[in-house]
Write an enzyme that holds these catalytic residues in place. Structure first.
Site, PDB file in Angstrom:
ATOM      1  CD  GLU A  83      -7.097  -7.568 -10.846  1.00  0.00           C
ATOM      2  OE1 GLU A  83      -6.678  -7.649  -9.676  1.00  0.00           O
ATOM      3  OE2 GLU A  83      -8.246  -7.857 -11.185  1.00  0.00           O
ATOM      4  CG  HIS A  99       8.117  -3.111   4.652  1.00  0.00           C
ATOM      5  ND1 HIS A  99       8.134  -2.125   3.703  1.00  0.00           N
ATOM      6  CD2 HIS A  99       7.718  -2.520   5.798  1.00  0.00           C
ATOM      7  CE1 HIS A  99       7.764  -0.984   4.248  1.00  0.00           C
ATOM      8  NE2 HIS A  99       7.496  -1.202   5.528  1.00  0.00           N
TER       9      HIS A  99
END
Lengths: 361, 291
Positions: free
Chosen positions: B213, B250
């Site tokens: 996935e 991030h």
């Protein structure tokens, strides 16, 4: 769930990580009194959760002469779609050097990792890509309650020693808050010492309850409502409603709709072990979205029982056609119930999705 | 043997909850059908002395292991107690722990996996459907009626998508040598590469089907391992059109090289020479291609 800058800084302060003086305000007329407490020169920082806040005009310098005008300007703004409702009035800093520091989770190594760079204040992804040697990565055994000295030394290298204490305290925050990211970017050197000039903490969504947080405020209202019923839900803009069980199968359903040139209206994973009430609610929720012409239900029983699913679909009693694909645990009973009530059941995922795309057209 | 075999006695932790009961029954129905050991004991603290479908329930794992020969545990306990349950099984030196529970706190799982490793216990999951070797054993919730004995090894991050793939394989006449769901969470125990090692050591897998996935880069590591071992592998990655998953921020993207989305993952797999299906129903024809 993400903490805003002012929340992260409060957590840092409580944990002994030095942060600039600041006061949070919620209206422009609180700005001048805040300035008098904080410093002669301040920056007003909009507390909105968007990237590139500074470039979008969300951070403005101010002093005693212009504070009211600057505050009024900032509170009147909408930054990347978000209205400014809270502003942090923070002392302006005299910065001589910027560092990058964060603690996050490395999925492959299954461990926390400390990321530290002496070259902060730049786009950290760019640094990681272009000069990976400038970003130190130190892995931490997750059973450590506090950081051993060698890990701290390895992380900071020849950077100032006081950063070591900040790393220790940031690790304590990372563990205590069940964080998946605790970041200080930039960590700055000033005449007052090293300070966390900005902060970001992201909590593990599976740990919110034990952190005493009852609602994940990052979710849109309908998503939050959907979450209460135990499923994940995202609205899209097509005409084919989608209900699946399991993120993988539901994603795959969306992919196949796109493959047959259809457009999905949503992503809804009813989750494991969905009972008939949850399925009923899911079907009604999807049917209530404007523009939904047909719903495709693609469920494979595992922890989910097909008979429960069938009962839920029948109980929802919606006006749009429902095309069903059901297989797995208690399949025969689910199939019998649906056929008794005249629902169209197709044998394969591809057939059911293709049929739904045809109905939508 | 892939983690467990025909004679492996299975423990169920969280035996008296609704999911525990329901799946003890299904596991033992299958065990009876194929003549394997099945679930021999269960645990729920405070419920020792009860029985679930004839299976004795103990207060603790250590008590259960004193009276029964247990080679693997399947965990259904609620999320908050899941890390503890894994450590309890590891502490009792159970070799394999299959964790079905979803929504478990990630810090608990990191700690539990680390502790389990120090005890020599291998953890599968959490947030996984468990494993099934047709004709040998079922540990978890994979529907046995979809499976057929054969030589295709299936390893997947997903639950229901795995069932989809198994049913495509079975209807195309490809039986399975083993099916292992490794779980959809950010931090999981056994990864694609470790399961592929297990398929290789077992020796009965001719082709590996790797189901992935969006997120992370475990698929690429797994594919490389299969290539190194000389095992033909084909793949399917879900999520090409799905809205972007919530990211860890991030820093998480940095660690993972920022290449966790489905399309770039598919590109990387194809660059390794691995056929990637565009939908699950295409998997059987790709197996024909690599054979």
């Amino acid at each position: 769930m993400k903490f805003r800058e002012y929340e992260a800084k409060q957590i840092f302060r409580d944990a002994g990580i030095p942060v600039p003086n600041s006061v949070l305000i919620t209206s422009p007329n609180e700005a001048a009194p805040a300035l008098s407490i904080v410093a002669d020169n301040v920056v007003l920082k909009a507390q909105v959760d968007v990237g590139g806040r500074g470039k979008a005009g969300g951070i403005l310098p101010a002093n005693a002469d212009n504070i009211n005008a600057v505050a009024a300007e900032l509170f009147g703004k909408t930054i990347k779609g978000l209205k400014v409702e809270k502003v942090l009035v923070e002392e302006a800093l005299e910065i001589s050097h910027e560092y990058y520091l964060s603690i996050t989770i490395d999925r492959s190594k299954k461990m926390p990792v400390i990321l530290f760079s002496k070259e902060g204040g730049v786009e950290i992804e760019t640094l990681a890509k272009e000069r990976p040697e400038a970003l130190r990565r130190i892995y931490v055994d997750p059973s450590f309650v506090t950081l051993p000295d060698f890990i701290v030394r390895n992380a900071i290298g020849d950077a100032p020693k006081e950063i070591g204490k900040i790393i220790r305290n940031l690790y304590t925050v990372f563990i205590a808050k069940d964080a998946v990211l605790a970041e200080i970017n930039p960590l700055v050197m000033t005449p007052q010492g090293v300070l966390a000039a900005d902060g970001k903490i992201i909590l593990d969504d599976n740990s919110l309850a034990r952190q005493g947080i009852s609602e994940n405020r990052d979710l849109a209202p309908r998503e939050a409502e959907a979450e209460k019923h135990g499923f994940s839900y995202v609205e899209l803009d097509g005409s084919i409603g989608v209900i699946g069980n399991g993120a993988g199968l539901t994603m795959s359903t969306l992919d196949i709709i796109a493959h047959y040139k259809g457009k999905a209206a949503n992503f809804l994973d009813v989750g494991g072990g969905a009972n008939s009430d949850r399925v009923m609610y899911a079907v009604r929720l999807v049917a209530s979205m404007p523009g939904v012409k047909v719903i495709v239900v693609n469920l494979l029983g595992g922890i989910t029982r097909c008979d429960e699913v069938a009962k839920g679909i029948i109980a929802a009693g919606i006006s749009q056609p429902v095309i069903v694909r059901l297989a797995g645990t208690n399949e025969a009973e689910g199939r019998r119930l649906l056929e008794e009530h005249g629902y169209r059941m197709l044998d394969t995922m591809d057939l059911a999705i293709r049929a739904a795309v045809e109905v939508a057209q | 043997m892939i983690y467990a075999g025909k004679n492996t006695g299975i423990l169920v932790q969280g035996a008296t909850g609704s999911q525990g009961k329901f799946h003890i029954n299904l596991m033992n129905e299958y065990a009876k059908e194929i003549g394997s050991a099945g679930v021999v004991a269960g645990t729920t603290p405070g419920k020792g002395g009860q029985e679930v479908f004839g299976v004795p329930v103990f207060n603790s794992v250590i008590e259960a292991t004193e009276e029964h020969d247990i080679g693997a545990s399947v965990i259904f306990v609620p999320a908050g107690g899941c890390g503890d349950a894994i450590m309890e099984a590891a502490d009792a030196r159970i070799p394999a722990v299959i964790t079905i529970t979803e929504h478990t706190p990630v810090h608990d799982i990191m700690r539990a996996i680390t502790y389990a490793r120090s005890c020599g216990t291998r953890v599968i999951g959490p947030n996984c459907p468990g494993m099934l070797v047709p004709g040998e054993c079922k540990l978890g919730i994979i529907p046995a009626n979809l499976c057929m004995k054969g030589d295709v090894g299936v390893v997947s991050r997903s639950g229901t998508l795995t069932y989809q793939v198994i049913s495509e394989l079975t209807s195309a006449g490809f039986g399975q040598s083993g099916i292992v769901g490794i779980g959809g969470d950010a931090v999981i125990g056994q990864t694609f590469s470790e399961v592929i090692d297990e398929f290789h050591a077992d020796g009965r897998t001719k082709t590996v089907v790797l189901i992935g996935e969006v997120g992370g880069n475990l698929e690429i590591e797994g594919a490389r391992r299969a290539i190194d071992l000389g095992m033909p592998v084909i793949s399917y990655i879900a999520g090409v059109s799905a809205p972007k998953e919530k990211r860890m921020g991030h820093a998480g993207a940095i660690v993972e090289g920022g290449e966790g989305d489905a399309s770039s993952k598919i590109e990387r797999l194809r660059a390794l020479g691995i056929p990637v299906a565009t939908r699950p129903s295409q998997i059987p024809e790709l197996i024909h291609e690599v054979r």
